[in-house]
Write a protein that holds these residues in place. Structure first.
Motif, short mmCIF file in Angstrom:
data_model
loop_
_atom_site.label_atom_id
_atom_site.label_comp_id
_atom_site.label_asym_id
_atom_site.label_seq_id
_atom_site.Cartn_x
_atom_site.Cartn_y
_atom_site.Cartn_z
N ALA A 64 0.63 9.95 -10.78
CA ALA A 64 -0.39 9.84 -11.83
C ALA A 64 -1.52 10.84 -11.60
CB ALA A 64 -0.95 8.43 -11.89
N TYR A 65 -1.87 11.08 -10.35
CA TYR A 65 -2.95 12.01 -10.03
C TYR A 65 -2.60 13.42 -10.48
CZ TYR A 65 -6.80 14.01 -7.30
OH TYR A 65 -7.95 14.66 -6.91
N PHE A 66 -1.38 13.85 -10.17
CA PHE A 66 -0.99 15.22 -10.48
C PHE A 66 -0.28 15.36 -11.82
CE2 PHE A 66 -1.34 15.32 -5.83
CZ PHE A 66 -2.30 16.31 -5.72
N GLY A 67 0.39 14.33 -12.27
CA GLY A 67 1.15 14.43 -13.51
C GLY A 67 0.58 13.66 -14.67
N GLY A 68 -0.52 12.96 -14.45
CA GLY A 68 -1.10 12.13 -15.51
C GLY A 68 -1.57 12.92 -16.71
N LYS A 69 -2.30 13.97 -16.46
CA LYS A 69 -2.85 14.75 -17.56
C LYS A 69 -1.75 15.40 -18.40
CE LYS A 69 -6.29 18.30 -18.59
NZ LYS A 69 -7.33 19.17 -18.00
N PRO A 70 -0.78 16.09 -17.80
CA PRO A 70 0.28 16.67 -18.63
C PRO A 70 1.09 15.61 -19.39
CG PRO A 70 0.34 17.62 -16.42
CD PRO A 70 -0.66 16.52 -16.41
N ALA A 71 1.35 14.49 -18.74
CA ALA A 71 2.13 13.44 -19.40
C ALA A 71 1.36 12.83 -20.57
CB ALA A 71 2.51 12.35 -18.39
N ILE A 72 0.08 12.58 -20.37
CA ILE A 72 -0.73 11.99 -21.45
C ILE A 72 -0.87 12.98 -22.60
CG2 ILE A 72 -3.05 11.20 -22.04
CD1 ILE A 72 -3.12 9.88 -19.25
N LYS A 73 -1.08 14.25 -22.28
CA LYS A 73 -1.18 15.24 -23.36
C LYS A 73 0.11 15.35 -24.15
CE LYS A 73 -4.90 18.23 -21.96
NZ LYS A 73 -5.36 19.60 -21.86
N LYS A 74 1.24 15.23 -23.46
CA LYS A 74 2.54 15.36 -24.14
C LYS A 74 2.89 14.11 -24.95
CE LYS A 74 7.31 16.61 -23.34
NZ LYS A 74 8.30 17.07 -22.37
N PHE A 75 2.59 12.93 -24.42
CA PHE A 75 3.04 11.68 -25.05
C PHE A 75 1.90 10.86 -25.66
CE2 PHE A 75 6.17 12.52 -21.65
CZ PHE A 75 7.29 12.70 -22.45
N HIS A 76 0.74 11.47 -25.91
CA HIS A 76 -0.43 10.71 -26.37
C HIS A 76 -0.17 9.96 -27.67
CE1 HIS A 76 -1.79 13.40 -29.63
NE2 HIS A 76 -1.29 14.36 -28.88
N THR B 163 0.83 -1.21 0.00
CA THR B 163 0.00 0.00 0.00
C THR B 163 0.86 1.25 0.00
OG1 THR B 163 -1.76 -1.16 1.16
CG2 THR B 163 -1.79 1.25 1.25
N PHE B 164 1.85 1.30 0.88
CA PHE B 164 2.73 2.47 0.92
C PHE B 164 3.57 2.59 -0.34
CE2 PHE B 164 1.81 2.29 5.50
CZ PHE B 164 1.44 3.62 5.69
N GLY B 165 3.89 1.47 -0.98
CA GLY B 165 4.60 1.52 -2.26
C GLY B 165 3.72 2.00 -3.41
N SER B 166 2.42 1.85 -3.27
CA SER B 166 1.48 2.29 -4.30
C SER B 166 1.23 3.80 -4.25
CB SER B 166 0.14 1.57 -4.13
OG SER B 166 0.28 0.20 -4.36
N ILE B 167 1.37 4.39 -3.09
CA ILE B 167 1.03 5.81 -2.92
C ILE B 167 1.82 6.73 -3.85
CG2 ILE B 167 1.05 7.74 -1.28
CD1 ILE B 167 0.21 5.69 0.87
N PRO B 168 3.16 6.60 -3.95
CA PRO B 168 3.88 7.52 -4.85
C PRO B 168 3.42 7.42 -6.31
CG PRO B 168 5.43 6.42 -3.40
CD PRO B 168 4.09 5.77 -3.20
N LEU B 169 3.13 6.22 -6.78
CA LEU B 169 2.67 6.06 -8.16
C LEU B 169 1.31 6.71 -8.34
CD1 LEU B 169 3.71 2.35 -8.66
CD2 LEU B 169 4.85 4.37 -9.57
N TYR B 170 0.44 6.53 -7.37
CA TYR B 170 -0.89 7.16 -7.42
C TYR B 170 -0.76 8.68 -7.46
CZ TYR B 170 -5.29 8.95 -5.54
OH TYR B 170 -6.44 9.68 -5.32
N VAL B 171 0.07 9.23 -6.59
CA VAL B 171 0.23 10.69 -6.50
C VAL B 171 0.81 11.25 -7.80
CG1 VAL B 171 1.49 12.53 -5.31
CG2 VAL B 171 0.36 10.74 -3.99
#
Length: 182
Positions: free
Chosen positions: A86-98, A76-84
């Motif tokens: 993706a939560y905050f950087g998912g949209k910019p990353a997807i828009k850039k690398f779509h 669970t604690f190992g999942s938190i950084p990936l979630y965070v």
């Protein structure tokens, strides 16, 4: 020779679960969930091949407390950084690398409309977390991208990870040794 000591240590953690094994299991499951080394639940359950005693209900309870719980909490604690991320950087990353991903942010928004945060979305998420062969990294990232609320993510990830580890240990232990009487 150092590799042999590591294998023996991992085997001992599962075959003879104890309080001392909880911290190493927590740390390794944290790292494994963070960077996805290998299917940790299956690798740990495979150590039951070396079990010399019968697989009893008492051993199953010890495995729950001393193996499944620390692994679930560490995962669970190992999942938190990936979630965070993706939560905050998912949209910019997807828009850039779509163009490399084969989907766009519009596709993510369309898919997000199917997940409204209702109880059955959480049941589906929990069931996916419980599947031993399903890697957790895609679930962590998808949860962040579709903006799953943090507390349900945290609780369901912990419960699902503990259940996944326990189910794996039970299935492997019972299939190899059967469930003997106490």
């Amino acid at each position: 020779m150092p590799d042999l000591h590591f294998v023996e240590a991992v085997k001992d953690v599962v075959v003879n679960p104890a309080v001392g094994s909880m911290v190493p299991l927590f740390i390794f499951s944290f790292l494994n969930d963070l960077i996805g080394i290998f299917p940790f639940a299956i690798a740990l359950a495979g150590q039951l091949l070396f079990l010399k005693e019968p697989f009893t209900l008492a051993l199953a309870m010890k495995l729950l407390v001393f193996v499944a719980v620390p692994v679930g909490i560490g995962s669970t604690f190992g999942s938190i950084p990936l979630y965070v991320v993706a939560y905050f950087g998912g949209k910019p990353a997807i828009k850039k690398f779509h163009r490399f991903l084969r989907f766009s942010w519009d596709d993510v928004e369309k898919m997000s409309h199917y997940f409204r945060g209702s109880w059955y979305d959480e049941i589906i998420f929990l069931l996916l977390r419980c599947v031993p062969v399903l890697p957790s990294i895609p679930l962590d990232i998808a949860s962040g991208i579709i903006r799953m609320q943090f507390m349900p993510f945290l609780v369901l990830t912990m419960v699902g990870s503990i259940v996944r580890m326990m189910l794996t240990l039970l299935v492997v232990g019972m299939s190899l040794h059967g469930l003997s009487q106490i």
